[in-house]
Write a protein that holds these residues in place. Structure first.
Motif, PDB file in Angstrom:
ATOM      1  N   GLY A 125     -25.994  21.937   6.736  1.00 46.23           N
ATOM      2  CA  GLY A 125     -26.824  22.259   5.578  1.00 46.23           C
ATOM      3  C   GLY A 125     -27.455  21.018   4.980  1.00 46.23           C
ATOM      4  O   GLY A 125     -26.786  19.998   4.781  1.00 46.23           O
ATOM      5  N   ASP A 126     -28.735  21.078   4.705  1.00 44.24           N
ATOM      6  CA  ASP A 126     -29.430  19.958   4.068  1.00 44.24           C
ATOM      7  C   ASP A 126     -29.347  20.094   2.547  1.00 44.24           C
ATOM      8  O   ASP A 126     -28.970  21.142   2.018  1.00 44.24           O
ATOM      9  CB  ASP A 126     -30.906  19.936   4.491  1.00 44.24           C
ATOM     10  CG  ASP A 126     -31.063  19.669   5.985  1.00 44.24           C
ATOM     11  OD1 ASP A 126     -30.242  18.907   6.533  1.00 44.24           O
ATOM     12  OD2 ASP A 126     -32.004  20.221   6.595  1.00 44.24           O
ATOM     13  N   TYR A 136     -24.157  19.422   3.814  1.00 48.90           N
ATOM     14  CA  TYR A 136     -22.788  19.643   4.279  1.00 48.90           C
ATOM     15  C   TYR A 136     -22.780  19.834   5.791  1.00 48.90           C
ATOM     16  O   TYR A 136     -23.778  20.205   6.406  1.00 48.90           O
ATOM     17  CB  TYR A 136     -22.172  20.868   3.598  1.00 48.90           C
ATOM     18  CG  TYR A 136     -22.983  22.138   3.784  1.00 48.90           C
ATOM     19  CD1 TYR A 136     -22.815  22.949   4.917  1.00 48.90           C
ATOM     20  CD2 TYR A 136     -23.926  22.519   2.835  1.00 48.90           C
ATOM     21  CE1 TYR A 136     -23.563  24.102   5.082  1.00 48.90           C
ATOM     22  CE2 TYR A 136     -24.678  23.670   2.989  1.00 48.90           C
ATOM     23  CZ  TYR A 136     -24.498  24.456   4.123  1.00 48.90           C
ATOM     24  OH  TYR A 136     -25.261  25.596   4.295  1.00 48.90           O
ATOM     25  N   ASP A 137     -21.643  19.550   6.401  1.00 50.78           N
ATOM     26  CA  ASP A 137     -21.391  19.818   7.822  1.00 50.78           C
ATOM     27  C   ASP A 137     -20.080  20.581   7.914  1.00 50.78           C
ATOM     28  O   ASP A 137     -19.057  20.127   7.373  1.00 50.78           O
ATOM     29  CB  ASP A 137     -21.275  18.521   8.629  1.00 50.78           C
ATOM     30  CG  ASP A 137     -22.632  17.900   8.919  1.00 50.78           C
ATOM     31  OD1 ASP A 137     -23.637  18.617   8.838  1.00 50.78           O
ATOM     32  OD2 ASP A 137     -22.671  16.690   9.209  1.00 50.78           O
ATOM     33  N   GLY A 173     -23.411  11.331  -5.576  1.00 49.53           N
ATOM     34  CA  GLY A 173     -24.097  11.915  -4.432  1.00 49.53           C
ATOM     35  C   GLY A 173     -23.197  11.919  -3.220  1.00 49.53           C
ATOM     36  O   GLY A 173     -22.993  10.883  -2.585  1.00 49.53           O
ATOM     37  N   LEU A 174     -22.625  13.088  -2.903  1.00 52.05           N
ATOM     38  CA  LEU A 174     -21.668  13.184  -1.795  1.00 52.05           C
ATOM     39  C   LEU A 174     -21.989  14.361  -0.879  1.00 52.05           C
ATOM     40  O   LEU A 174     -22.488  15.397  -1.317  1.00 52.05           O
ATOM     41  CB  LEU A 174     -20.244  13.339  -2.346  1.00 52.05           C
ATOM     42  CG  LEU A 174     -19.675  12.114  -3.056  1.00 52.05           C
ATOM     43  CD1 LEU A 174     -18.413  12.481  -3.812  1.00 52.05           C
ATOM     44  CD2 LEU A 174     -19.389  10.995  -2.065  1.00 52.05           C
ATOM     45  N   LYS A 175     -21.681  14.151   0.380  1.00 56.71           N
ATOM     46  CA  LYS A 175     -21.856  15.192   1.397  1.00 56.71           C
ATOM     47  C   LYS A 175     -20.489  15.763   1.749  1.00 56.71           C
ATOM     48  O   LYS A 175     -19.501  15.027   1.871  1.00 56.71           O
ATOM     49  CB  LYS A 175     -22.509  14.599   2.636  1.00 56.71           C
ATOM     50  CG  LYS A 175     -22.719  15.591   3.775  1.00 56.71           C
ATOM     51  CD  LYS A 175     -23.393  14.907   4.950  1.00 56.71           C
ATOM     52  CE  LYS A 175     -23.617  15.879   6.100  1.00 56.71           C
ATOM     53  NZ  LYS A 175     -24.275  15.216   7.254  1.00 56.71           N
ATOM     54  N   ASP A 206     -26.132  26.957  -0.195  1.00 58.69           N
ATOM     55  CA  ASP A 206     -26.550  28.268   0.298  1.00 58.69           C
ATOM     56  C   ASP A 206     -26.298  28.339   1.799  1.00 58.69           C
ATOM     57  O   ASP A 206     -26.904  27.584   2.570  1.00 58.69           O
ATOM     58  CB  ASP A 206     -28.032  28.485  -0.011  1.00 58.69           C
ATOM     59  CG  ASP A 206     -28.467  29.922   0.232  1.00 58.69           C
ATOM     60  OD1 ASP A 206     -27.793  30.628   0.996  1.00 58.69           O
ATOM     61  OD2 ASP A 206     -29.479  30.318  -0.348  1.00 58.69           O
ATOM     62  N   LEU A 207     -25.432  29.238   2.205  1.00 58.20           N
ATOM     63  CA  LEU A 207     -25.074  29.366   3.614  1.00 58.20           C
ATOM     64  C   LEU A 207     -26.268  29.825   4.457  1.00 58.20           C
ATOM     65  O   LEU A 207     -26.412  29.432   5.624  1.00 58.20           O
ATOM     66  CB  LEU A 207     -23.926  30.364   3.777  1.00 58.20           C
ATOM     67  CG  LEU A 207     -23.437  30.635   5.191  1.00 58.20           C
ATOM     68  CD1 LEU A 207     -22.917  29.357   5.846  1.00 58.20           C
ATOM     69  CD2 LEU A 207     -22.358  31.713   5.204  1.00 58.20           C
ATOM     70  N   TYR A 208     -27.147  30.626   3.880  1.00 53.81           N
ATOM     71  CA  TYR A 208     -28.257  31.207   4.654  1.00 53.81           C
ATOM     72  C   TYR A 208     -29.325  30.181   5.015  1.00 53.81           C
ATOM     73  O   TYR A 208     -30.165  30.432   5.868  1.00 53.81           O
ATOM     74  CB  TYR A 208     -28.879  32.348   3.858  1.00 53.81           C
ATOM     75  CG  TYR A 208     -27.910  33.496   3.654  1.00 53.81           C
ATOM     76  CD1 TYR A 208     -27.585  34.357   4.703  1.00 53.81           C
ATOM     77  CD2 TYR A 208     -27.294  33.686   2.424  1.00 53.81           C
ATOM     78  CE1 TYR A 208     -26.664  35.388   4.521  1.00 53.81           C
ATOM     79  CE2 TYR A 208     -26.375  34.719   2.232  1.00 53.81           C
ATOM     80  CZ  TYR A 208     -26.068  35.549   3.287  1.00 53.81           C
ATOM     81  OH  TYR A 208     -25.149  36.568   3.113  1.00 53.81           O
ATOM     82  N   LEU A 209     -29.268  29.008   4.408  1.00 58.94           N
ATOM     83  CA  LEU A 209     -30.212  27.949   4.734  1.00 58.94           C
ATOM     84  C   LEU A 209     -29.653  26.983   5.779  1.00 58.94           C
ATOM     85  O   LEU A 209     -30.330  26.039   6.188  1.00 58.94           O
ATOM     86  CB  LEU A 209     -30.579  27.152   3.471  1.00 58.94           C
ATOM     87  CG  LEU A 209     -31.295  27.941   2.366  1.00 58.94           C
ATOM     88  CD1 LEU A 209     -31.521  27.045   1.143  1.00 58.94           C
ATOM     89  CD2 LEU A 209     -32.610  28.511   2.854  1.00 58.94           C
ATOM     90  N   ALA A 210     -28.425  27.234   6.217  1.00 61.92           N
ATOM     91  CA  ALA A 210     -27.768  26.322   7.154  1.00 61.92           C
ATOM     92  C   ALA A 210     -28.316  26.480   8.570  1.00 61.92           C
ATOM     93  O   ALA A 210     -28.740  27.576   8.974  1.00 61.92           O
ATOM     94  CB  ALA A 210     -26.262  26.572   7.154  1.00 61.92           C
TER      95      ALA A 210
END
Length: 299
Positions: free
Chosen positions: A283-284, A265-266, A224-226, A292-296
């Protein structure tokens, strides 16, 4: 009258003879029965002796087998005795590494250690600042973290971006695996990652052995990594659309390669002065575990 006496005499003699024959037969039957009983007991005795010998042999075989298996178990599962606090630092570090990764490590020189396959990596401790020994190593970085970071960086640079820095952080043990990022995961475990007593305890008990031989994407998903990305190219606001297209390509390749979005991600894109942020994407984690970039969240 004389004839009757003779008949009675013959009858008596016959009865006596029959009685004698009966007694003789009973005696003979008793003798035969006694012989048979004796023979039966002798046979049973021999059978029991044979069974006892077999059981003794079987018990000996079982005991030998248990001794062999027990010896092998102790050989392969013996616990290495922890070195004392007076032992050389290198010996104490090797003990921690052996437990942490389930391998046999050895000291090379100048803070460099090596596993049984010849993989060399750096190890640092806090032994100069405190009596508590906390072992930090780059072993899992070399085997997993650096390869994943390089993959992400290469995708971005291949598609036209430059000055890309990629780090990976988890929701726990960020002092031992990956990096500590300034996010909610770090703040939620702040004491665990700063208190030296807790860090020493975690350093001694941490077991990362199952992650050593995993493929990179399996490790990424299992641990589990961000993903944290900073881009410091010569960019302006007019480049944002192009940058987003490249990030979309990155996410497409990660999804196709089996990487799962478990922690989000950040992404930060710096302006020419490397101070101002011209693009920030947060992004969560997602329910379907895709990037998914559109959910960021964009700022």
């Amino acid at each position: 009258m004389e004839e009757e006496k003779e008949t009675l005499k013959e009858l008596t003699e016959q009865i006596n003879k029959n009685e004698i024959d009966r007694k003789l037969k009973e005696q003979e039957d008793a003798r035969i029965k006694a012989i048979n009983e004796a023979n039966k007991k002798e046979i049973e005795k021999k059978d029991n002796q044979g069974q006892n010998k077999y059981l003794i042999i079987l018990v000996i075989i079982i005991l030998l087998a248990l001794a062999i298996v027990g010896g092998l178990y102790l050989h392969f599962n013996k616990k290495e005795e922890a070195p004392s606090t007076d032992s050389p630092l290198e010996e104490r570090i090797v003990y921690v590494l052996n437990k942490r990764y389930g391998d046999e490590f050895k000291f090379i020189e100048n803070g460099v250690y090596e596993d049984s396959k010849g993989t060399k990596f750096a190890v640092t401790t806090n032994e100069k600042t405190t009596s508590k020994l906390i072992v930090y190593d780059e072993y899992l970085d070399i085997l997993q973290i650096d390869k994943i970071s390089s993959k992400i960086s290469n995708i971005l640079t291949t598609n036209g971006l430059n000055n890309v820095a990629v780090t990976l952080s988890g929701e726990k043990d960020c002092r031992f695996v990956g990096v500590c990022a300034s996010d909610q995961y770090y703040y939620d475990t702040y004491k665990d990652n700063t208190d030296e007593t807790l860090l020493e305890k975690r350093s001694n008990e941490l077991d990362l052995s199952k992650y050593v031989s995993m493929s990179n994407n399996t490790f990424f998903n299992e641990y589990g990594l961000k993903i944290n990305i900073t881009i410091k190219g010569e960019y302006e606001t007019s480049d944002i659309s192009t940058i987003k297209n490249v990030i979309s390509e990155l996410f497409r390749e990660l999804n196709e390669s089996g990487y799962q979005n478990n922690l989000g991600y950040d992404i930060v894109v710096k302006a020419k002065n490397n101070i101002e942020d011209i693009l920030v994407l947060e992004g969560d984690k997602t329910s379907d575990k895709t990037f998914d970039l559109y959910l960021a969240k964009e700022s």
